[in-house]
Structure formats: C-alpha cells, structure tokens
Design a protein around this motif. Structure first.
Motif, PDB file in Angstrom:
ATOM      1  N   HIS C 132       0.809  -1.180   0.112  1.00  0.00           N
ATOM      2  CA  HIS C 132      -0.019   0.026   0.021  1.00  0.00           C
ATOM      3  C   HIS C 132       0.572   1.368  -0.018  1.00  0.00           C
ATOM      4  N   ILE C 133       0.600   1.980  -1.040  1.00  0.00           N
ATOM      5  CA  ILE C 133       1.310   3.451  -1.240  1.00  0.00           C
ATOM      6  C   ILE C 133       0.690   4.586  -0.458  1.00  0.00           C
ATOM      7  N   HIS C 157       3.951  -1.431   3.465  1.00  0.00           N
ATOM      8  CA  HIS C 157       3.389  -0.195   3.444  1.00  0.00           C
ATOM      9  C   HIS C 157       4.628   0.740   2.953  1.00  0.00           C
ATOM     10  N   VAL C 158       4.298   1.464   1.820  1.00  0.00           N
ATOM     11  CA  VAL C 158       5.494   2.609   1.587  1.00  0.00           C
ATOM     12  C   VAL C 158       4.681   3.875   1.931  1.00  0.00           C
ATOM     13  N   CYS C 159       5.051   4.736   2.579  1.00  0.00           N
ATOM     14  CA  CYS C 159       4.694   5.965   3.144  1.00  0.00           C
ATOM     15  C   CYS C 159       5.650   7.059   2.703  1.00  0.00           C
ATOM     16  N   CYS C 160       4.836   8.067   2.963  1.00  0.00           N
ATOM     17  CA  CYS C 160       5.572   9.370   2.432  1.00  0.00           C
ATOM     18  C   CYS C 160       6.300  10.340   3.464  1.00  0.00           C
ATOM     19  N   THR C 161       5.887  10.227   4.722  1.00  0.00           N
ATOM     20  CA  THR C 161       6.138  11.235   5.735  1.00  0.00           C
ATOM     21  C   THR C 161       6.522  10.388   7.054  1.00  0.00           C
ATOM     22  N   ARG C 162       7.406  11.365   7.829  1.00  0.00           N
ATOM     23  CA  ARG C 162       7.818  10.543   9.196  1.00  0.00           C
ATOM     24  C   ARG C 162       6.649  10.168   9.684  1.00  0.00           C
ATOM     25  N   HIS C 167       2.495   7.041  12.479  1.00  0.00           N
ATOM     26  CA  HIS C 167       1.202   6.486  12.407  1.00  0.00           C
ATOM     27  C   HIS C 167       0.761   5.249  12.075  1.00  0.00           C
ATOM     28  N   LEU C 168       1.519   4.714  11.271  1.00  0.00           N
ATOM     29  CA  LEU C 168       1.385   3.100  10.938  1.00  0.00           C
ATOM     30  C   LEU C 168       1.901   2.353  11.864  1.00  0.00           C
ATOM     31  N   ILE C 169       3.132   2.743  12.597  1.00  0.00           N
ATOM     32  CA  ILE C 169       3.446   1.762  13.777  1.00  0.00           C
ATOM     33  C   ILE C 169       2.552   1.997  14.984  1.00  0.00           C
ATOM     34  N   ALA C 170       1.825   3.200  15.048  1.00  0.00           N
ATOM     35  CA  ALA C 170       0.972   3.154  16.098  1.00  0.00           C
ATOM     36  C   ALA C 170      -0.426   2.322  15.864  1.00  0.00           C
ATOM     37  N   MET C 171      -0.711   2.270  14.681  1.00  0.00           N
ATOM     38  CA  MET C 171      -1.765   1.423  14.551  1.00  0.00           C
ATOM     39  C   MET C 171      -1.217  -0.093  14.485  1.00  0.00           C
ATOM     40  N   CYS C 172      -0.045  -0.366  15.006  1.00  0.00           N
ATOM     41  CA  CYS C 172       0.319  -1.812  15.238  1.00  0.00           C
ATOM     42  C   CYS C 172       0.792  -2.363  13.948  1.00  0.00           C
ATOM     43  N   GLU C 173       1.043  -1.534  12.783  1.00  0.00           N
ATOM     44  CA  GLU C 173       1.910  -2.423  11.747  1.00  0.00           C
ATOM     45  C   GLU C 173       3.088  -2.496  12.252  1.00  0.00           C
ATOM     46  N   ASP C 174       3.678  -3.713  11.475  1.00  0.00           N
ATOM     47  CA  ASP C 174       4.992  -4.362  11.842  1.00  0.00           C
ATOM     48  C   ASP C 174       6.133  -3.132  11.181  1.00  0.00           C
ATOM     49  N   HIS C 175       6.975  -2.797  12.019  1.00  0.00           N
ATOM     50  CA  HIS C 175       7.935  -1.616  11.574  1.00  0.00           C
ATOM     51  C   HIS C 175       8.812  -2.146  10.469  1.00  0.00           C
ATOM     52  N   ASP C 176       9.101  -3.662  10.410  1.00  0.00           N
ATOM     53  CA  ASP C 176      10.017  -4.242   9.361  1.00  0.00           C
ATOM     54  C   ASP C 176       9.411  -4.420   7.761  1.00  0.00           C
ATOM     55  N   LEU C 179       8.302   1.324   4.700  1.00  0.00           N
ATOM     56  CA  LEU C 179       9.251   1.584   4.017  1.00  0.00           C
ATOM     57  C   LEU C 179       8.903   3.281   3.904  1.00  0.00           C
ATOM     58  N   LEU C 180       9.882   4.151   4.544  1.00  0.00           N
ATOM     59  CA  LEU C 180       9.364   5.629   4.381  1.00  0.00           C
ATOM     60  C   LEU C 180      10.263   6.111   3.313  1.00  0.00           C
ATOM     61  N   ALA C 181       9.495   6.239   2.114  1.00  0.00           N
ATOM     62  CA  ALA C 181      10.366   6.362   0.806  1.00  0.00           C
ATOM     63  C   ALA C 181       9.859   7.890   0.247  1.00  0.00           C
TER      64      ALA C 181
END
Lengths: 357, 357, 357, 357
Positions: C132-133, C157-162, C167-176, C179-181
C-alpha cells in the motif's frame, strides 16, 4: 405469494427507465391510478431517469404526482456495448429483491431497449405476468431482436399498429392476448391541439421564432454501427448549420455512442451557435407542442416516425434505425445519409410543408 | 474488433453451463477442434459446472481435452426464482469483459435455460453472431419463453426436428439461417451400441443386476410450479420403492426447488435404501449405456423424451415439463401424476417392454 | 497457484483507477518495468480512467507505453454515495476472475479512495500480498477511514512522511514492513525544473499569460458533506471571478457530488468566461509545470498540500478535506471557507508570493 | 435524509449474516426492542442465513419474534476465495438500495467475517454511523485483517476483553467511543445454568448418553491455508473415531473449503457411524447446554475459546485459527495438529476434566 380471494385488487408494477418509455407508460399509469378500487400501482424507476446527464427525468414522474416506490441505479458507466450488457446485469441483480417485496400480479414493460429486456427477464423467471407495450414492430435493427425477445417472454401484448398485431400473431403469440390499442401517447397528442403553444415555442427557441419556421432535431446512436451513426450525426449538424434556420437539438439517449455524439456537438460549437439551442430534456407535453408546430423534424427517433404523424409535421428520418416501421406520408426517409448534400436537400424538400392530419 | 481479411479463421466461442448442455455441445466442439485451419475455439465455462454439489462437471471438459479459457462463478445461492434471476445478472456483469478479451466472431449457445439466456443477451447486445442449438421446440413450460427469447436474439439456428424447424420459420426466422441437423448427441448415441455395457451397469447399479431389469430415474423441479413438482417427486419415489426394482436416481439440476427435492430423497432414505443408488453425475457415454439397457427410464428430463428414443427404452414422462415436445412411441406420458398409484401403474405398463429402434 | 522455485520472477499487479493514483503509481511502474529479470508487471485499469467525462485517462498509461492487461468498467452511475458503494461492489464482483487469471504474487494499491478499498479487499480475501502506497496519513475526513482500513488489509506499506510512518506503527503495523520512501511523484517533480514551461503555460492559459500571474484551481466534493462542499465551491468561483486573474479550473473527480459542482461551474458561466479555462485533464508532467509557475493554487486537492510544496508555490487549502495532513509553510489553510470575502482575502494574501523550495 | 428534531427515535439497523453472528447480536436486538420509546429496529438478513445447506437459520430470527425487514441473497457459489470476494461484491451492490430505504442512524455490525466487511464498507461510504461488536481481538489469521479493517471503518466499538480494548486504543481509536462490555452471548450463557439439559442431550446425542461423557466437535476451514486445514480435519475425525466416545459433529460454516470438509466427513462415514451424530445447526440455547455438559469440546471455533469458558468445559483448540485470542485455563492449544496421535493424546488429557467456572 399469497393472493387474497374475491376482493383482490390487481397489483400492477410499472417500471420506467427513461424519458421515452415514460411518455408511453404515463397515460397507462394515469388510467390505473384512476381506478383505485381495482388496481394498486407500484412505480419502479431505474436506468437513465436517475442520471444527471440525462436530465434527472425521474422528476417528471414526481411532477405527475406518482409515488415512486423504488429507485435503482442500474447504469454502468462506459458508454459502450459492454456497459450496456453490464447495466442489464446490474438491473437483474437488483430487481428480484424489489419484486419479492412488491409481489406484483403483473408488470408493465414498454418497448425494445436493453433496460426493458432486464425487466422482462426478471419478471418471466419469477413467474410474474408481463404486459408488453409496443411489441410486434419491425425496424430492421438490433432493437428488433430485443423487442421480439421481450415479446416471447411476455404474456400480454398491447400493440400500436395493425401490422404489429399481425407480426405478433405470426410469431405465434396467442391472438386472445393481443390488444391493438394504438400508441398510448396519442391520447395526449390528440388532446394537445388547442393549447397555448406560442409561449412554449418562445421559451425553447427564442422570442422571435414563428410557427413552421424552426426545426427540431433528435438523433440517437445506432448501437450496431456506432461509428457510422456518429458520422451521420456530424453530417446532419453540418447540413443544419448550412440550412440556417433556428433549430432545437436534443441530446441523444444513454446508448453506447452517445458521449461521442455529444463531443461532435461540442466540436461544431452547437451549444453557442446563435441559431441552435441544445437541451437535455423537454417535458413531453411541451415537446408535443414544439414538434406539432415545427417546420420540420429531423433525426432517427421513433418519435419522428410515430408520434409526429399525429400533426402532419414534415419529418426527415435518417439512416436505418427506424427501417421497416410503418410511417405516414409526412416522413421522408434518407436511408444512406452519407453526404451533407443529401441531408440538406431533404431539408429543402420537407421544411415548412404541411401534411394532412 | 479488427478482423483480418482472406485467411481469417473464424473465432468460435462455446459457452457451457452444465452437464446437460455440454452433452449437446461436446460433439460440436470436437468437430470445431478437428478443423484448426478454419476455426479457433474458445471455451467458456460457467454456471453449475463449477459447483461441487453438481459434481464439478467442468472436469468432463478437461477430460475431453479441451482448454478452458475462462471460468466464471455465476450462480447466486438461494435456490429460488430470485436467485436464478440474480445468477443471470451476475453472468451479464461478468461476460462482457470476457467477450471483449476473446472477441469471438460467433458464439454457440445451447438450449433454454436461464444461463443460456444470459449468454445470448450479452452476445446480442455486443454485436456478436449467435448460433443457437435446439431452438424451435415447444414444451409448454417457462422453458418455452426462454427458448423462444433466445431464438429471437440469435442469428443462426441448428434445430433437431422437422417441427422445430417449422416453428422457427413460423416465428419469422429466416429459412436460410436454419439448419435441421438432428440432435447433436445422437452421433454419440448411435455409435454407442456395441460397447461393453455390462461393466458399466455393474459399476453403477451393482454386480448382480441384469439388463432390462433396472430403472433410471431423473426428475427436475418445474420452476413455475415448484411445490407441485416436489409433491410429484415424492410420489415417484414412493412408487419406485413399492415397485421394488434396482433403481439409479440422479440428483436434480440447479434450478429453484432442487434443494427441496434432495431433502425429499433424504427423508425417504433413498441414499441408504438397498434398492437405490443416488448419484450426482454419470459421465455421458456411460449414461447412454445405462439408459440403453434399462428396463425403464422415469422422470421429466428432456433426455427421456429425446435421446432415449435412440434405443427404444421405455420411458415414463411425468407432468408437464416436456409437454408438447415430439416424442417417440416409447414414451408414456403421465401428465397428472398426482397419486402414487398412477405412477406405479405406469411402471407396471412400461417396465421391461422393448420398443423398436 | 504454482510458483516456480529458484528463478521465480515476482509477479506484480498494479491496479490504477484514476489520474490521481496513476501519478503516484507511474514512477513505481517504470521502476518495475526497468528490471525485467526480477519482475513481471500486470497492469489492471478500472474506475474513472475508462470514463469519457473524466478524460479517458487510460490513454496516459498507453502513452507511457505500458501494456494494459485488463480493463474493467466498475463505475455505477448515480453520482451519490449509493453509487460509490455499488461501484465498489461491481469491482469486487469482477476482480476475482482477473486475479485468478493473473495470479500475482503482490498487488500494489495506492491511496484512500473507494476503488482502492475494492482492490485491497479482493486481494486480502484471495491471499494475495498487498503493498500500500501513501498509508498512515491523517486528513480528518472519511478518506481516513478508508485509508486506515486499507492499511489493516495490507501487508507492506510505503509511506511518504515521517509522521505517516509513526502513525502506521501506532496502528500496530510491523515496523519491518514499512518503508518511508517519500512521495513517489516527487521524483518527477524534482526532475521537472528546467523544462520549457512557457509553451505549456501558453497552451493551457493563453498566449499572453506570465509566470506567477495566473491561478490553478482544483476542488473536489467532500463526500461526507456534499452540500456544504458545493456551497464552498460556489464561493470559491465567486472569489476567483472578483479576483480577476487568468485561472485554470480543473473539473472535480468522480466522487459523489461532482455533477453538482460541474453544474455550479456552468451556472457561473466559467466555461465561457474570458478569464477562465475549464479542463477535464492535464497530463501530469504539464500539470507540474503549471503549478510550479503559478501565482497561486487554490482548492482542496491533496496535490496542493503535498506535491506543490516541491516548488514553493503559494497554496490556499479550503475546508477540511486535507485537515491534519502535514503541509509546508507555503500552504494557507482556510478551514471555514464560508464567505466569498474570506476566500478573496486569502487570494490577496497568497497570490504571487514566493516560498523557498 | 431528514431526521426529525427533538423526539427523534434512533433508527438502528442490525444486519445479521449467519448463526454465529446472530448469537452475539440477538441479546442486543432484544435490548433494543425492549425500549421502543427510544429505538426503531430494522433487521436485515443476508448471507448464509438464507441458505438451505447452512440450515436456513433465518428461521431462528423469526422464532425470536423479530420482523425481518429485508432478505438479501448475497452468497455467490463456488466455495473458494474468489466466491467470497464476489459475495462481498454482491452485498455491496444490493445494500445501498436497502440503506437508502431504511435510512438508519446507526448500523450494528458484528465480528470479522467477509459479510461484516461488506456491511461496514457500505455504511461507512454512505455516512451511516457504525457500531462494531467484538473488535480489537487478535487471532493471528486473515480474520484479523478484516476485523481491524472494520474497526477503522467503524465509529463506535463494543469489545469483549480488556486486551481487545487496549488493542483498539493502540490502533488509535478514540477511547470515548469504546465500551468494554464483555461478550454479548455471556448473558445468555450465564442465565442458562439451571435448565433441563438432560432432554436436550438425549435429543441430540441419544438416549443413553451421560453428562461429561460425550464430545462436541466444531471445526471450520482456515481460508488462508485450506489444504492444511482439511488435512487437520481428517486427522481430527480419525482421532475421534479411535477415541470411541459419542460425538456430535457440527458441519463447518460457508467459508472457502467447507465443501471439501463435508466430503471428508462423508468419506469417513461419519454420518452413519453409530458413535457420531452430524448436524448442520443446533439452536443456540440448546447448543449452550450441550457444550456446558460435554466431556470435551474440540475444533477451532471461536466459541470454544470464548463462550465455553463460561462453563469450565475442557476445550481442545486445534491449529492457528484462534491463535492469539485470550483463553481461559480450560483450553488446551494443539497448534501443530499434524498427526492423529497428537490429537488423540489431547483428547485423553482433556476429556472429562472439570475446570472451575
């Protein structure tokens, strides 16, 4: 599907999909509503009635004071043949829930369009009687296949002409179940003669326009030959621009190809041309007045070869979309409308003529 | 839809929905496949072929070594009329994407069931030629409406009997586009005579069963009168239990009402009764052997009044599902099969008789 | 779903629904295509890409020389919330056949719109990995619900901002799996600086227009409060008419309410107003040049608060559609844009300013 | 969507798809119905409730004396993942018409199955508030993705355990909108203790069966690893046959893979084995009595790891379907149930034990 015994009112479901079929169904609906001791009327609205681009014509039904029991989005976007099939599919996925809720004794279906086929298919498979309006006609196009397929699914037939009746009998429909009633919109047409038409003409065509001195143009795509019908529309517009008379152009219906035709109108600048007025929808009773007093109607609408006969207005019927339909002497057929000159010539022949009616 | 000029092969799409239509389409498919210089064949599989409860009969097609280009789930659960309509809708939503991808020149459609109507509707609206197999027949049920509606959507007709041909002509189909070819499954039937049938009979009915000394029963729901047809099925089973002969019962098709019929079978204990064998599906070539050597076939399948005539096996046709179909003298019609006695009496009359063939 | 062993290439399915998501997906698609030894790319096109009224933007993809493997009509007409839901439904009915045919290892989905939810739902239920982008962002609208629901269905997850990452981590998504790209369209933005922009500006806004002396307006309906967002659009147009600068107005997207907004444009005469140019679609690389050199961009597009930051162009962000998104200092938020004066005042503040970039 | 002012009753729509979610929703529905001055209740029934093979469980709702306002066929046949997606699609095509008719203020949705995702998606996109029951739990399967996606679409959360509450908060749901209420079916469980259970046990397991001396087995397919879960079911049945105790086996739910599991049951002869009783559906209040007095419950149902804790009945939870759920000490997890011996051993350990409750 419990039906109560003696005093059972007949539950009639009328389903209407667009401006054109509503003009035929409305007189019947008024008739049903006038006899509440015998009938209960359920009105289902679907198809292009609910679409903004086609004028949100469901409002006509509200203005006529009918309760709309169900509204169903059934049009899949795409403006090609695939989208038409998918739209039939969408209607068939949705209609059974409605029919199970309404439990009609009979469904009234009009005409020969893809939405009507969806209605007839659902009712036939759910063992609901079908009354079909305007079957048995022959136009020589894909519409024939659909119209006749609906005939074979239907149980009762109300047809408009002697030859339609004969064709229904030829297709082995039971004579006892055919009523030759004439075109339902004729009642309205014939009662329309003495109204104040000048204000209507002024409203739609401009202050200074005289009767018999303007044109009404209404052309639809032919779904079996979209490319050719767009070309023909282009030539028609060119001919109308040359002919140089005040002209009301109605936008085409929702069939595959219509978007392309609208683009042709834009390209030719019709919407801003001083001689033209381009509109999505004219209320039927006003439309009657406009064609009754026009110098000529041009296009390939069934309305041209059918209703307009009631007024003797000259009609130019282009291409093959209405081939085979019975028409009055007021109609000039230009089957191979493949040059601007042919169409222009037809305009010169027909414009302003007066046929008996 | 570009078509290349001279050397163009005809792209033929055959769409098959279930065991019954595949038995008719298979001989045609083999014929097409045998002429690769003229034809490209695309096989689309949908409907009950893909359903476990109906025997996953798509495997028959794989075993016959046809490539299946597309598989579409098109059956909505519900086993009532509404679900049938919704299933037609689902097919119509999905088929255009397939047809746009395959771009067939012609689609071959068989018969008179709801799935066939979906196929014909999609092809007709997408300007694809339709060849319809087994049109023109008259059975006196809802199937007629659907069969004739498909006829009106189709462009070419391959029919099975002289009277079907005449009925197609009566319905105004063009004589030049009708081919009276006989029933496509007859080729297979007639080539089936000399095979080793005893092992097949043993496999399906038990070691100790003799030819002409067992019954094949195949009864489907009648969708316009589900309740009555379930009652009739119950009486048939009672009669068969009394008649006390080894009997192979096939499960009914996917039509509305079939679940209820399966429940009747369970209630009567058919699945565990020593005289009965209940099965979902028999491969067609084995089925032919079974009916060819049966003492009697009973039910309301079109197979009984049609294919079985090739062998002179006695047939008892129950109710109105096949009314009006032409049948051979080997068929005894029990139209009002409303008591166990009537059906039992018919069994006594027909069982073990030998008709000429 | 057989996967070959060692040398297996990853089958990547990219599904794109509209102009906006394609601008984000295109750079990724180019990247995938550039590594044919590792990846196979399947492109599925659906949604408003295939709709004439939205510019038939599938042509952008063809012009970029990608093969489109599948085109699916998925938009149900109706332009209200119901039609949006039905469109998701239509996509879900059709996608499984496509995914069963393509058998992708992974599907790439962008953003937060209803079509993206359909894509993620189908892939998740069919056990296909989802990348998901642009997840994790917070805008304060219904888009959030959809974006976060897609996040929970996605696997990578490929996300755009810090802050999106956090927020993704807060929602319990796995940090591994995050990708902050940065925003994928930034590559294109940053490489866009030195092109010949004057001819582009002339083409879209007229011969005589100077850089920093025109406005780009792009406003979409807010589906949770359609009425209010139409009112806001009306006020914006009034303010722009008063402000009296050359202005390029883009038509809104396919969301519920867009038809009403187009009607507002017509009512205000925007299409024929000498200062305005109204267009359906500008190719993305040209759009970049237009906003990069505009005096101001106004509206509620995510593009305004995100991409335009790359150029320091002043932006006026109206209403709540982008509330909560991180924005650069070049953005002026007018949250309660409920009078023409407030908007006009914002235009006076921002127009022609130069922010650092 | 006009809402009347002060005295407005809250219109609550409860949509139920199957036996399992109804057992959780029923207590809430009774509560709503008991306060007619505050609430109007609309009941929508869809999914496997309406399917014969799953016991036509809509009849439970009728027996509980709720009016069913709408019944929707939403299950597409196919018993694979594709059919699940298409079923979500079918529901989304149909629900908007219903929601437009009912205009609920709030919709109550339970759980984590594909039908619940359809309900939440339609309500979210149509701006209807959603109350979600039993969110926030973690089981380690695809169900998690769906459950959490529904959480992100929902506006209010009623959760069952402390850790679910904490997980909802972790996923950034607003604490004010979360109610930790316990499992709704517990009310019924706890009020069930003193009933006459012996007649219920006799009815479902036979005359001679004693309390604590029989087994209840309920195993569902795991849709992300269908093959493995069928294998596990086979091993379970083998172990149960060896263990040689009277056993009630419930048929699995409608998920992909269930047909294959039923075939395994048939192959093993479970339906006719003297020790086994195979049933589609047991009314919830009787089911409670059966598990409360069983010697052991075995399978992978959420009911085992959740409701059965109320009685201290020993439970054997097989495989990963409930991994991560909080369970009481009465549950023995056999995560890698890959041999008959492991399962048999677990039966020997747990059968007849008594845990505190």
């Amino acid at each position: 599907m419990e039906k109560n015994g003696n005093n059972h009112k007949l539950r009639v479901c009328v389903a209407t999909c667009n401006r054109a079929d509503y003009s035929k169904l409305a007189p019947i609906m008024f008739g049903i509503k006038a006899e509440p001791q015998f009938f209960e009327l359920d009105v289902v609205v679907l198809g292009s009635h609910l679409i903004d681009d086609y004028g949100n014509t469901y409002r006509m039904i509200e203005q006529d004071d009918f309760d709309i029991h169900t509204r169903l989005h059934t049009i899949v976007r795409g403006e090609d043949e695939a989208a038409m099939v998918e739209s039939v599919g969408l209607a068939l996925v949705k209609l059974p829930d409605v029919l199970n809720r309404l439990k009609p004794d009979i469904m009234i279906v009009h005409g020969d369009r893809f939405d009507a086929l969806a209605l007839a298919t659902s009712a036939a498979l759910m063992n609901i009687r079908i009354l079909h309006i305007e079957g048995g006609e022959v136009s020589g196009t894909i519409d024939d296949s659909i119209r006749h397929a609906i005939t074979k699914l239907a149980h009762y037939h109300v047809c408009c002409t002697r030859s339609a009746e004969q064709h229904l009998i030829a297709m082995c429909e039971d004579h006892d179940r055919i009523l030759l009633a004439g075109c339902p919109s004729y009642d309205k047409l014939l009662s329309a003669k003495n109204k104040d038409y000048m204000s209507i003409i002024s409203m739609w065509l401009g202050e200074d326009v005289k009767t018999r001195d303007y044109i009404v143009a209404l052309q639809h795509p032919v779904t079996t030959d979209i490319k050719h019908s767009i070309k023909m529309f282009e030539l028609t517009l060119d001919a109308l621009i040359s002919f140089n008379k005040r002209t009301l152009v109605l936008f085409p219906n929702v069939d595959a190809g219509s978007k392309e035709m609208v683009r042709v109108m834009r390209k030719k600048g019709i919407e801003h041309h001083p001689n033209f007025r381009a509109v999505k929808h004219v209320p039927f009773d006003q439309f009657i007045q406009l064609v009754a007093h026009a110098g000529c109607m041009i296009g390939n609408s069934s309305c041209g070869v059918r209703e307009v006969g009631a007024f003797g207005t000259p009609v130019i019927n282009l291409g093959t979309r209405q081939t085979g339909r019975e028409t009055g002497e007021n109609v000039l057929h230009v089957r191979d409308a493949d040059t601007q000159d042919k169409i222009l010539h037809a305009l010169q022949l027909q414009f302003g003529k007066q046929y008996p009616w």
